[in-house]
Each structure stands twice: as structure tokens, then as C-alpha cells.
Design a protein around this motif. Structure first.
Motif, PDB file in Angstrom:
ATOM      1  N   GLN A  45      71.722  21.763  61.783  1.00 56.97           N
ATOM      2  CA  GLN A  45      71.849  23.039  62.495  1.00 56.97           C
ATOM      3  C   GLN A  45      73.192  23.688  62.184  1.00 56.97           C
ATOM      4  N   GLN A  46      74.254  22.883  62.236  1.00 54.68           N
ATOM      5  CA  GLN A  46      75.591  23.438  62.031  1.00 54.68           C
ATOM      6  C   GLN A  46      75.818  23.830  60.572  1.00 54.68           C
ATOM      7  N   ALA A  47      75.217  23.094  59.649  1.00 58.11           N
ATOM      8  CA  ALA A  47      75.405  23.370  58.217  1.00 58.11           C
ATOM      9  C   ALA A  47      74.922  24.770  57.856  1.00 58.11           C
ATOM     10  N   LYS A  48      73.969  25.282  58.620  1.00 54.79           N
ATOM     11  CA  LYS A  48      73.432  26.619  58.336  1.00 54.79           C
ATOM     12  C   LYS A  48      74.484  27.702  58.543  1.00 54.79           C
ATOM     13  N   ARG A  49      75.565  27.384  59.248  1.00 52.83           N
ATOM     14  CA  ARG A  49      76.637  28.356  59.473  1.00 52.83           C
ATOM     15  C   ARG A  49      77.540  28.505  58.244  1.00 52.83           C
ATOM     16  N   PHE A  50      77.394  27.583  57.299  1.00 50.00           N
ATOM     17  CA  PHE A  50      78.241  27.577  56.107  1.00 50.00           C
ATOM     18  C   PHE A  50      77.412  27.885  54.861  1.00 50.00           C
ATOM     19  N   LYS A  51      78.051  28.482  53.871  1.00 50.16           N
ATOM     20  CA  LYS A  51      77.472  28.518  52.538  1.00 50.16           C
ATOM     21  C   LYS A  51      77.701  27.147  51.909  1.00 50.16           C
ATOM     22  N   VAL A  52      76.745  26.698  51.106  1.00 47.16           N
ATOM     23  CA  VAL A  52      76.854  25.366  50.504  1.00 47.16           C
ATOM     24  C   VAL A  52      78.118  25.252  49.665  1.00 47.16           C
ATOM     25  N   LYS A  53      78.458  26.297  48.933  1.00 48.69           N
ATOM     26  CA  LYS A  53      79.659  26.256  48.086  1.00 48.69           C
ATOM     27  C   LYS A  53      80.924  26.096  48.921  1.00 48.69           C
ATOM     28  N   ARG A  54      80.922  26.733  50.099  1.00 50.99           N
ATOM     29  CA  ARG A  54      82.097  26.602  50.979  1.00 50.99           C
ATOM     30  C   ARG A  54      82.215  25.173  51.498  1.00 50.99           C
ATOM     31  N   LEU A  55      81.092  24.583  51.889  1.00 53.27           N
ATOM     32  CA  LEU A  55      81.112  23.188  52.341  1.00 53.27           C
ATOM     33  C   LEU A  55      81.628  22.265  51.248  1.00 53.27           C
ATOM     34  N   LYS A  56      81.217  22.545  50.014  1.00 52.45           N
ATOM     35  CA  LYS A  56      81.670  21.708  48.885  1.00 52.45           C
ATOM     36  C   LYS A  56      83.173  21.849  48.700  1.00 52.45           C
ATOM     37  N   ARG A  57      83.699  23.069  48.803  1.00 56.14           N
ATOM     38  CA  ARG A  57      85.147  23.259  48.657  1.00 56.14           C
ATOM     39  C   ARG A  57      85.901  22.567  49.786  1.00 56.14           C
ATOM     40  N   ILE A  58      85.373  22.653  51.006  1.00 54.93           N
ATOM     41  CA  ILE A  58      86.016  21.991  52.151  1.00 54.93           C
ATOM     42  C   ILE A  58      86.026  20.484  51.951  1.00 54.93           C
ATOM     43  N   MET A  59      84.894  19.934  51.516  1.00 58.60           N
ATOM     44  CA  MET A  59      84.804  18.493  51.295  1.00 58.60           C
ATOM     45  C   MET A  59      85.783  18.051  50.205  1.00 58.60           C
ATOM     46  N   ASP A  60      85.875  18.842  49.139  1.00 59.82           N
ATOM     47  CA  ASP A  60      86.812  18.515  48.053  1.00 59.82           C
ATOM     48  C   ASP A  60      88.251  18.544  48.545  1.00 59.82           C
ATOM     49  N   LYS A  61      88.572  19.495  49.419  1.00 58.55           N
ATOM     50  CA  LYS A  61      89.937  19.589  49.965  1.00 58.55           C
ATOM     51  C   LYS A  61      90.263  18.355  50.810  1.00 58.55           C
ATOM     52  N   PHE A  62      89.304  17.903  51.616  1.00 56.66           N
ATOM     53  CA  PHE A  62      89.510  16.692  52.409  1.00 56.66           C
ATOM     54  C   PHE A  62      89.700  15.474  51.508  1.00 56.66           C
ATOM     55  N   GLN A  63      88.941  15.382  50.447  1.00 58.46           N
ATOM     56  CA  GLN A  63      89.093  14.254  49.521  1.00 58.46           C
ATOM     57  C   GLN A  63      90.479  14.256  48.888  1.00 58.46           C
ATOM     58  N   GLU A  64      90.954  15.454  48.557  1.00 65.10           N
ATOM     59  CA  GLU A  64      92.289  15.588  47.968  1.00 65.10           C
ATOM     60  C   GLU A  64      93.377  15.167  48.958  1.00 65.10           C
ATOM     61  N   LEU A  65      93.279  15.651  50.203  1.00 62.16           N
ATOM     62  CA  LEU A  65      94.274  15.309  51.214  1.00 62.16           C
ATOM     63  C   LEU A  65      94.176  13.839  51.623  1.00 62.16           C
ATOM     64  N   ASP A  66      92.971  13.307  51.609  1.00 60.59           N
ATOM     65  CA  ASP A  66      92.768  11.887  51.901  1.00 60.59           C
ATOM     66  C   ASP A  66      93.530  11.028  50.895  1.00 60.59           C
ATOM     67  N   ALA A  67      93.417  11.396  49.624  1.00 65.76           N
ATOM     68  CA  ALA A  67      94.132  10.664  48.573  1.00 65.76           C
ATOM     69  C   ALA A  67      95.643  10.830  48.719  1.00 65.76           C
ATOM     70  N   ASP A  68      96.087  12.027  49.122  1.00 63.51           N
ATOM     71  CA  ASP A  68      97.522  12.299  49.265  1.00 63.51           C
ATOM     72  C   ASP A  68      98.161  11.438  50.343  1.00 63.51           C
ATOM     73  N   PHE A  69      97.520  11.357  51.525  1.00 65.31           N
ATOM     74  CA  PHE A  69      98.176  10.575  52.579  1.00 65.31           C
ATOM     75  C   PHE A  69      98.021   9.074  52.345  1.00 65.31           C
ATOM     76  N   LYS A  70      96.952   8.670  51.683  1.00 67.24           N
ATOM     77  CA  LYS A  70      96.798   7.243  51.380  1.00 67.24           C
ATOM     78  C   LYS A  70      97.800   6.779  50.330  1.00 67.24           C
ATOM     79  N   SER A  71      98.224   7.720  49.481  1.00 64.23           N
ATOM     80  CA  SER A  71      99.227   7.377  48.465  1.00 64.23           C
ATOM     81  C   SER A  71     100.649   7.583  48.976  1.00 64.23           C
ATOM     82  N   GLY A  72     100.776   8.092  50.216  1.00 62.40           N
ATOM     83  CA  GLY A  72     102.094   8.263  50.814  1.00 62.40           C
ATOM     84  C   GLY A  72     102.756   9.587  50.509  1.00 62.40           C
ATOM     85  N   GLU A  73     102.067  10.504  49.848  1.00 58.11           N
ATOM     86  CA  GLU A  73     102.664  11.799  49.508  1.00 58.11           C
ATOM     87  C   GLU A  73     102.831  12.676  50.744  1.00 58.11           C
TER      88      GLU A  73
END
Length: 324
Positions: A278-306
């Protein structure tokens, strides 16, 4: 059978073998107590409890308990917690006898949080599904429980409480008791009382936060995030919860799999997948993909101590809200 049907069937007698299965701990315990009450008296002398590990290391003891005669009771009960045999395991002599041997004086009850396909296929096993109840049943339980305590709760307040707790009956029960105490005898519980007293599940707060992200309501988003911080929640857990929720939205929006299949893949209730779709319908799929990619990037940054996990949380929400 569903949990809600169990009590009616027990009026016609107790089955020889039960498999109580499902993610809701409150319902599992309630189902077990219902069977226990219907099957035996003098619990102290007629109940033996084992773990799934016990089946592997001392199977003869379990079988002996199953064969023992009841004391001042028509039946005795053997309970096994968290038992997940394979089809191959069930070919063993002891398990074959335990699940298939006629015994009018013993009841076997297996209580599992997760599914076990091999046990479900056994012909003498009666399945009790303790997955999440539907909202109408939960609301009915809340209002009836309040009424028994001489307190009233309106439908909208019950619905809000279900959202806050994600329909988990352990949480529903706890929060309902708090609200009853808050309202007092002959009191009335409304939405304002729920907002003032009930504690929101972290996953519900993440859902609220994601709604704000979808609507690009930055003020409300940071207000929710600050409230989550003020409760001293584990910051890494918060970041992971938001990350996983966004990922769930993305895959729910692109997958052709059924709700049940997605729930199994994500390791969540089907209700969570329904809400995600239901909630996914509020987003464009491309936007969700960009958001997910940003989280993956930040996840790697804090796990590496940056960066710190606090920075990862606030940066992710800020960048997501400001991107197009």
C-alpha cells in the motif's frame, strides 16, 4: 484451523496431536492453555515439557512420558517447544510412534514459532494457526476486554491501537491493560488516550516516517526521527529498520510473488507486506531504488567508520527528502 476456531473444536473433544504454529507469542500461549485446560486436570502431575533439542538427545524419555498414565485426570499432556524435524527425521522409530501410535490417555502438543512443513503433513497432526489475527477480530478482543473491566473503548481508538502495535497480540494486550488503568472504571478510551498512553512499535514509527518521506513532509519526518532518538532506541537498529523497510517497499513494488511468499522472504507477517504494498504506491519505483541505494551507501560508510550512525540516520533522511 485458525486460532479463533480452536475453542469451538475443543468442545467436541481433544485431538491426539496438536501443532501450534505462528509468529504471535500471545496467541501461541493462549492456544496451548486452551488445549491444556480442555485435556487435563492436576497440571502439576500430568504435564511434561521438553524442547526440540531434547527430542534429539533424550527421545526415550519423551516417549516414556507419552506412555505414562495420568494421575487423577483422564489424560496427560506432553509439550515440545520449538521442534522442527525434517521428513527424514520423522522416519525414525521413536518419532513414528510418538506421532502415530494410538494412546487414549495422552495428548502431544508441539509449539513452534516458525513453520514446519514435515509436521504439517503428518496425518494425525491438528494444526492451530497462530499467525496475526485480522483487524476486526483484534478490535473485537480489545473492546470486549475493556468492557470486562468496566471501561469503554470506541472503534477508532481500537483501530489506532492496532496500528501502533502492528496487531501483535502481546503488545495489544499490554497496551490495552495500560489504557484501562489510565481510563479507570467507567472511563472511556478514545484516540487521544491511545496517543497519550500507548507506545508505538518501532516498525510503526518507521512506517509513519516513510509516509512523511513519501509526502516530502520534512518537518514531520524529523519530528518523528527526533522522538525515536529521545526514546534512546538503539541507533543502529533504527537505521537498519528504516533501511529494511525501504527495501521491503521496493521489492514489494516490483515483485510478482504472492504476499505469503514475500512475507516468508522478508521474515515478517503478511500484514507487513500488505502495508508495504500500500505504501509503495506513494513512490515511483525509480525513487525507491535511489533511496535504497542511498541507504546502502550510508550503511557501508558507517560500518567502515567514515561516519557515525547518527549522521547516517539524519543524512539519509535529509538527502531522501531533498532529492527529486
Amino acid at each position: 484451523m485458525k486460532f479463533k476456531d480452536l475453542k469451538a473444536t475443543l468442545k467436541n473433544g481433544v485431538s491426539p496431536v496438536y501443532l501450534i504454529e505462528g509468529a504471535d507469542a500471545y496467541l501461541r500461549e493462549s492456544a496451548f492453555k486452551s488445549i491444556l485446560s480442555a485435556a487435563i486436570t492436576n497440571v502439576e502431575f500430568n504435564l511434561d515439557e521438553f524442547s526440540g533439542q531434547d527430542v534429539k538427545i533424550r527421545p526415550d524419555e519423551i516417549y516414556a512420558a507419552f506412555l505414562s498414565y495420568p494421575f487423577l485426570s483422564d489424560k496427560r499432556l506432553v509439550k515440545i517447544n520449538e521442534f522442527y524435524p525434517t521428513a527424514s527425521d520423522l522416519k525414525g522409530a521413536m518419532l513414528k510412534k510418538l506421532l502415530n501410535e494410538e494412546n487414549d490417555t495422552s495428548v502431544l502438543v508441539i509449539v513452534n514459532e516458525k513453520a514446519c512443513a514435515a509436521l504439517k503433513k503428518q496425518p494425525r497432526v491438528t494444526l492451530v494457526d497462530c499467525g496475526r489475527l485480522d483487524d476486526a477480530l483484534i478490535a473485537k478482543w480489545i473492546m470486549k476486554h475493556a468492557l470486562l473491566s468496566k471501561t469503554a473503548i470506541d472503534q477508532s481508538a481500537a483501530n489506532l491501537l492496532i496500528e501502533y502495535t502492528l496487531g501483535d497480540m502481546t503488545r495489544v494486550s499490554t497496551e490495552t491493560e495500560k489504557l484501562i488503568a489510565y481510563a479507570g472504571e467507567n472511563g472511556v478510551i478514545d484516540e487521544k488516550a491511545v496517543e497519550a498512553v500507548a507506545i508505538k512499535d518501532v516498525d510503526y514509527e518507521v512506517y509513519e516516517l516513510t509516509e512523511c518521506i513519501a509526502l516530502k513532509n520534512s518537518g514531520k519526518a524529523f519530528e518523528i526521527l527526533k522522538a525515536m532518538f529521545d526514546k534512546n532506541e538503539d541507533k543502529q537498529r533504527l537505521f537498519t529498520a528504516i533501511f529494511y523497510h525501504i527495501r521491503r517497499l521496493f521489492y514489494s513494488s516490483i515483485s510478482a510473488a504472492s504476499t505469503a511468499e514475500l512475507a516468508s522472504t522478508f521474515g515478517v507477517h503478511e500484514y507487513a507486506v500488505i502495508k508495504a504494498k500500500q505504501q509503495a504506491k506513494r513512490f515511483k519505483v525509480k525513487r525507491l531504488k535511489r533511496i535504497m541505494d542511498k541507504f546502502q551507501e550510508l550503511d557501508a560508510d558507517f560500518k567502515s567508520g567514515e561516519i557515525t550512525v547518527n549522521d547516517a540516520l539524519f543524512n539519509s533522511i535529509f538527502e531522501i527528502l531533498t532529492e527529486e
